[in-house]
Design an enzyme around this catalytic site. Structure first.
Site, PDB file in Angstrom:
ATOM      1  N   HIS A  44       0.617  -1.271  -0.331  1.00 55.24           N
ATOM      2  CA  HIS A  44       0.062  -0.111  -0.175  1.00 55.24           C
ATOM      3  C   HIS A  44       0.714   1.276   0.046  1.00 55.24           C
ATOM      4  CE1 HIS A  44      -3.877  -1.873   0.228  1.00 55.24           C
ATOM      5  NE2 HIS A  44      -3.566  -2.568   1.448  1.00 55.24           N
ATOM      6  N   HIS A  45       0.273   2.367  -0.484  1.00 52.07           N
ATOM      7  CA  HIS A  45       1.073   3.593  -0.573  1.00 52.07           C
ATOM      8  C   HIS A  45       0.291   4.834   0.011  1.00 52.07           C
ATOM      9  CE1 HIS A  45       4.038   1.501  -3.150  1.00 52.07           C
ATOM     10  NE2 HIS A  45       3.149   0.888  -3.646  1.00 52.07           N
ATOM     11  N   CYS A 106      -1.192  -8.602  -7.950  1.00 47.35           N
ATOM     12  CA  CYS A 106      -2.611  -8.192  -8.453  1.00 47.35           C
ATOM     13  C   CYS A 106      -2.463  -7.099  -9.602  1.00 47.35           C
ATOM     14  CB  CYS A 106      -3.366  -7.816  -7.256  1.00 47.35           C
ATOM     15  SG  CYS A 106      -2.550  -6.114  -6.408  1.00 47.35           S
ATOM     16  N   ASP A 113      -2.373   5.187  -6.799  1.00 43.09           N
ATOM     17  CA  ASP A 113      -1.009   4.652  -6.933  1.00 43.09           C
ATOM     18  C   ASP A 113      -0.296   4.737  -8.549  1.00 43.09           C
ATOM     19  OD1 ASP A 113      -1.249   3.837  -4.387  1.00 43.09           O
ATOM     20  OD2 ASP A 113      -1.502   1.675  -4.870  1.00 43.09           O
ATOM     21  N   SER A 227      -8.478 -16.395   2.783  1.00 39.88           N
ATOM     22  CA  SER A 227      -8.262 -15.448   3.720  1.00 39.88           C
ATOM     23  C   SER A 227      -9.333 -15.026   4.687  1.00 39.88           C
ATOM     24  CB  SER A 227      -7.520 -14.319   2.886  1.00 39.88           C
ATOM     25  OG  SER A 227      -8.438 -13.528   2.211  1.00 39.88           O
TER      26      SER A 227
END
Length: 355
Positions: A44-45, A106, A113, A227
């Protein structure tokens, strides 16, 4: 049965970024002693939703700090970085860990992003195809060359070569039907989302199996992963209560970090995600507490017996026996590890492969 632990690196209001990074390392190390085969790291960013901008670097640290633990990415946003640079990183981790690295990929979801890294989000699907094919060529042949509308460069040697035959194992974080089909066409295992119920997981697997079979793959040998958000406590209410504050902030942070919901109508190829958000709104899940309550219905949050029942139902429906849990909603680092240990002692031994 196999078990993984995914690490969010979300920064809750009460922790500094230094504390989040320290906890990442400590939880990664603790996973090896708590019976987990793999730790998964998220990319993540620019937001507290996830502080890990470079999972390759974090994976290198955790692989060096452990002896048997596999470390994977869940997932690298493949289109936003040069494929040769990424192939070099993957092979380096594969070599230095002697095959303990897992390469999860992904297409990407966040407009921010693509904008910052200078990649056209409208081309994300085409770039995903191209980058993956080039990297696979490098993993298999040791050389890469490109001459297409997206990228051009002469034949170069990929160093180091892959340690694992054919390269580090690749996984695909898949939510939409199109990504499910993309993974199936290539025989790549999926990491299924924790936000869908058993029926939806079964439908996704049915689609995958149909497409993969058409492309000549033996679906019984593909290592998909389920998950979950996880909290185990002998007191069911306490398990739910301890997670609510963390999840509330985390969900709100996700909405704030995601541009796709309010300005993505001009972006091609993301209709599934926009439709998914509309479905959330219709179900009342835009309200954070209602969304958390629904998460508790489909994720192992509660007593060991409740956790076993939820996971076993998914195993029986899908046949997937690779279970990946995220424990960071459980409070302090000590409380998180306590929940991991209780999962190890009171849940893991009682989960069974589909008969």
């Amino acid at each position: 049965m196999k078990f993984g632990n995914f690490l969010l690196t979300y920064q809750p209001p009460e922790l500094s970024q230094t504390e989040v990074m320290k906890r990442l390392v400590n939880l990664g190390k603790a996973s090896e002693g708590c019976g987990f085969d793999t730790v998964w790291l998220l990319e993540h960013h620019f937001t507290e939703f996830g502080l890990l901008g470079n999972p390759y670097v974090a994976a290198a640290h955790l692989l060096g700090a452990t002896e048997t633990l596999n470390v994977g990415t869940a997932a690298i946003v493949l289109p936003t970085a040069h494929p040769v640079r990424q192939a070099e990183d993957v092979n380096l981790l594969d070599q230095m860990s002697k095959g303990r690295f897992r390469f999860g990929i992904c297409r990407g979801l966040y407009d921010k992003d693509f904008r910052v890294f200078g990649t056209d989000m409208d081309n994300s699907r085409a770039l995903m195809d191209c980058w993956y094919d080039l990297m696979k060529e490098g993993f298999n042949e040791g050389y890469i060359a490109a001459d297409n509308e997206h990228i051009k460069f002469p034949k170069i040697q990929l160093n180091p070569s892959a340690y694992t035959q054919g390269g580090a194992p690749v996984y695909v974080v898949a939510e939409s039907a199109s990504t499910t089909e993309w993974a199936a066409e290539r025989g790549l295992p999926m990491i299924l989302s924790w936000i869908i119920n058993t029926h939806e997981k079964k439908a996704q697997l049915d689609l995958y199996n149909e497409v993969a079979t058409e492309h000549g793959y033996d679906v019984t040998k593909i290592d998909h992963c389920l998950s979950y958000i996880t909290s185990v406590d002998h007191d069911s209410n306490r398990a739910k209560d301890i997670c609510r504050n963390f999840l509330g902030h985390w969900y709100d942070s996700y909405v704030n970090a995601t541009k796709i919901f309010d300005d993505s109508d001009q972006t091609k190829g993301y209709d599934f995600n926009k439709g998914q958000w509309r479905d959330f709104v219709l179900k009342g899940h835009k309200d954070t507490n209602r969304r958390i309550d629904y998460s508790y219905e489909i994720n192992p949050v509660g007593t060991p017996e409740e956790c076993i029942a939820i996971i076993q139902q998914d195993i029986d429906a899908t046949g997937i026996d690779n279970i990946c849990c995220g424990f960071e909603a459980n409070g302090s680092e000590e409380e998180i590890i306590a929940s991991m240990k209780l999962f190890q002692s009171d849940v893991m031994p009682y989960l069974k492969e589909k008969q």
